[in-house]
Design an enzyme around this catalytic site. Sequence first.
Site, mmCIF file in Angstrom:
data_model
loop_
_atom_site.group_PDB
_atom_site.id
_atom_site.type_symbol
_atom_site.label_atom_id
_atom_site.label_comp_id
_atom_site.label_asym_id
_atom_site.label_seq_id
_atom_site.Cartn_x
_atom_site.Cartn_y
_atom_site.Cartn_z
ATOM 1 N N ASP A 260 -4.851 0.112 7.772
ATOM 2 C CA ASP A 260 -3.683 0.993 7.837
ATOM 3 C C ASP A 260 -3.871 2.065 8.911
ATOM 4 O O ASP A 260 -2.987 2.311 9.744
ATOM 5 C CB ASP A 260 -3.479 1.636 6.446
ATOM 6 C CG ASP A 260 -2.210 2.466 6.379
ATOM 7 O OD1 ASP A 260 -1.222 2.094 7.035
ATOM 8 O OD2 ASP A 260 -2.218 3.493 5.660
ATOM 9 N N HIS B 30 0.816 -1.229 0.000
ATOM 10 C CA HIS B 30 0.000 0.000 0.000
ATOM 11 C C HIS B 30 0.846 1.274 0.000
ATOM 12 O O HIS B 30 0.497 2.258 -0.620
ATOM 13 C CB HIS B 30 -1.009 -0.004 1.169
ATOM 14 C CG HIS B 30 -0.392 0.048 2.528
ATOM 15 N ND1 HIS B 30 0.144 -1.064 3.141
ATOM 16 C CD2 HIS B 30 -0.216 1.073 3.421
ATOM 17 C CE1 HIS B 30 0.603 -0.725 4.343
ATOM 18 N NE2 HIS B 30 0.407 0.569 4.536
ATOM 19 N N ASP B 31 2.012 1.236 0.655
ATOM 20 C CA ASP B 31 2.833 2.462 0.742
ATOM 21 C C ASP B 31 4.089 2.397 -0.111
ATOM 22 O O ASP B 31 5.044 3.129 0.138
ATOM 23 C CB ASP B 31 3.220 2.707 2.208
ATOM 24 C CG ASP B 31 2.142 3.502 2.944
ATOM 25 O OD1 ASP B 31 1.295 4.134 2.257
ATOM 26 O OD2 ASP B 31 2.129 3.464 4.183
ATOM 27 N N LYS C 114 6.088 5.351 -1.254
ATOM 28 C CA LYS C 114 6.884 6.162 -0.330
ATOM 29 C C LYS C 114 8.387 6.037 -0.585
ATOM 30 O O LYS C 114 9.165 6.838 -0.059
ATOM 31 C CB LYS C 114 6.561 5.778 1.116
ATOM 32 C CG LYS C 114 5.234 6.358 1.600
ATOM 33 C CD LYS C 114 5.049 6.141 3.087
ATOM 34 C CE LYS C 114 3.701 6.724 3.542
ATOM 35 N NZ LYS C 114 3.395 6.319 4.923
ATOM 36 N N HIS D 167 2.572 9.795 -2.827
ATOM 37 C CA HIS D 167 3.073 8.406 -2.772
ATOM 38 C C HIS D 167 2.050 7.433 -3.353
ATOM 39 O O HIS D 167 2.391 6.353 -3.809
ATOM 40 C CB HIS D 167 3.455 7.999 -1.335
ATOM 41 C CG HIS D 167 2.301 7.653 -0.437
ATOM 42 N ND1 HIS D 167 1.579 8.593 0.269
ATOM 43 C CD2 HIS D 167 1.731 6.452 -0.115
ATOM 44 C CE1 HIS D 167 0.633 7.989 0.973
ATOM 45 N NE2 HIS D 167 0.703 6.687 0.766
ATOM 46 N N HIS E 229 -5.856 3.846 -1.184
ATOM 47 C CA HIS E 229 -6.003 3.521 0.247
ATOM 48 C C HIS E 229 -6.102 4.758 1.123
ATOM 49 O O HIS E 229 -6.246 4.655 2.339
ATOM 50 C CB HIS E 229 -4.882 2.576 0.724
ATOM 51 C CG HIS E 229 -3.523 3.213 0.835
ATOM 52 N ND1 HIS E 229 -2.713 3.401 -0.276
ATOM 53 C CD2 HIS E 229 -2.823 3.686 1.901
ATOM 54 C CE1 HIS E 229 -1.582 3.963 0.121
ATOM 55 N NE2 HIS E 229 -1.627 4.152 1.440
ATOM 56 N N HIS E 230 -6.026 5.967 0.525
ATOM 57 C CA HIS E 230 -6.269 7.194 1.307
ATOM 58 C C HIS E 230 -7.562 7.889 0.885
ATOM 59 O O HIS E 230 -7.836 9.008 1.311
ATOM 60 C CB HIS E 230 -5.076 8.155 1.185
ATOM 61 C CG HIS E 230 -3.909 7.727 2.025
ATOM 62 N ND1 HIS E 230 -3.910 7.776 3.405
ATOM 63 C CD2 HIS E 230 -2.699 7.205 1.672
ATOM 64 C CE1 HIS E 230 -2.753 7.311 3.876
ATOM 65 N NE2 HIS E 230 -1.997 6.946 2.833
#
Lengths: 361, 118
Positions: free
Chosen positions: A308, A220-221, A224, A249, A279-280
């Site tokens: 998360d 998911h990240d 980054k 990201h 996911h945000h």
Amino acid sequence: MRKKILIVDDVDINRDLLRAILEEDYTVVEADNGKKALEIIYSMKEELAAVLLDLIMPEMDGFQVLEELNRRREIIGRVPVLIISGEASVEVENKCLELGISDFIGKPFNNMVVKKRVRNVVNFFDSKNLLEEKVAEQTAILREANITLKAQAEQLKKRNQEIIDLLGTVVEYRNLESGEHIQRVKGYTKILAECFMREYPEYSLTQDKINIIVSASALHDIGKITIPDSILQKPGKLTKDEYEYMKSHTTKGCELLDAIKSEWDEEYKKVSYEIIRHHHERYDGRGYPDGLSGEAIPIPAQLVSVADVYDALVNERCYKDAYSPDEAFKMITEGQCGVFSPKLMECFRKVRGDFEGLAAR
Amino acid sequence: MNLKECYASIGADYESVFLRMGSDSVICKFLFRYFDRNEYNGLEKAICEKRWKDAFIYAHNMKGFALNMSLTRLAGASSVLCEALRNGQPEDGVSGMLADVKSAYVITEKAVGNLERE
């Protein structure tokens, strides 16, 4: 090689009568009772082209021979049996036909007719047996191909998993998120997804799909890795520009994914893409990067976002202390971390204990 | 006596047997073989000794042969006896039926005996 015909009759003259008709075209084998006939049939079944069977015989009669052959279907289906008998009533003929005979020739018989009827039945069974062998051969080939395909599918699945694991390792290695965070997000995602599958079957989630979502949640990240440490690990509040950069990201992660040219299963790729990019997002449309709202946010992303946020809340970060599980539960359900789907929140309430159990490990 | 005359003398169906078997010599071969072994004796003995199952098989085989050879009278008499013996318990009048078979058998045997052997 000449085909073999078995003549079964207790009277030698009768056997000779038939032998005289058939020996021009076949090698004739004889048996004078049913028991001997069965022995010959069992030992020569591959070689026999047909059996000519009398009905009334001492020791074991023709009906008993047929019943015995019926107990071994593979023989009556492969070697044709013709009855030659003076018992020419409809009942007898019908009984024999039910026992699987191929033809019934009554007495008196015509030599030419016997010859032709035997030839017809032998030819028919030759074609039938050949066809069955071909079908069996083809079936075996197909079965073999199916095994190979299954093995290849397994291999592909393994490869998809390896790609995700590899990317997940990159995120961990870059020390962006601890390995524990990734593992916990996978755990929360799994708990929530399985509850969601049970509660809302209309979304057609399956265990296979959940396995893909859980694997892909590790990514998911991934975006980054493109964000400098000065922003990622800044202890205090980010400036507006820094925050905007941080938000990228999600989209940068997708660009990374697009750069993977290797053969990758479409579903794995799609789910990974949805999680990384969305996911945000929040249910009321106030998330990022696309401001999607409601059902427009893919379910995999919705599941991972709750997982998360929960993990971020109950653990210490460079910019904040850890909240207690009670506080985290309250903050999420009251919308303090953004609005989530009501259905998802319903599930979150149901699995609260499981989340807290995992958080306490 | 040739085969055709032989059949005519006992009221048997020469045309039919010739049509089905196709050759006098083949027909004669089987007739000689059959009557040389006196099948009737076996049948009579089985009935005298009340071995009904054996008697049925003898009668049945005689009927089958007579049918194939178009020996009309012998086929008819042995067929009647065969049915009387079929269930293992003889019906009344078996001895009369046996006498009919014997009569037909003896006549046929005699006619076959008069055939010219090659």
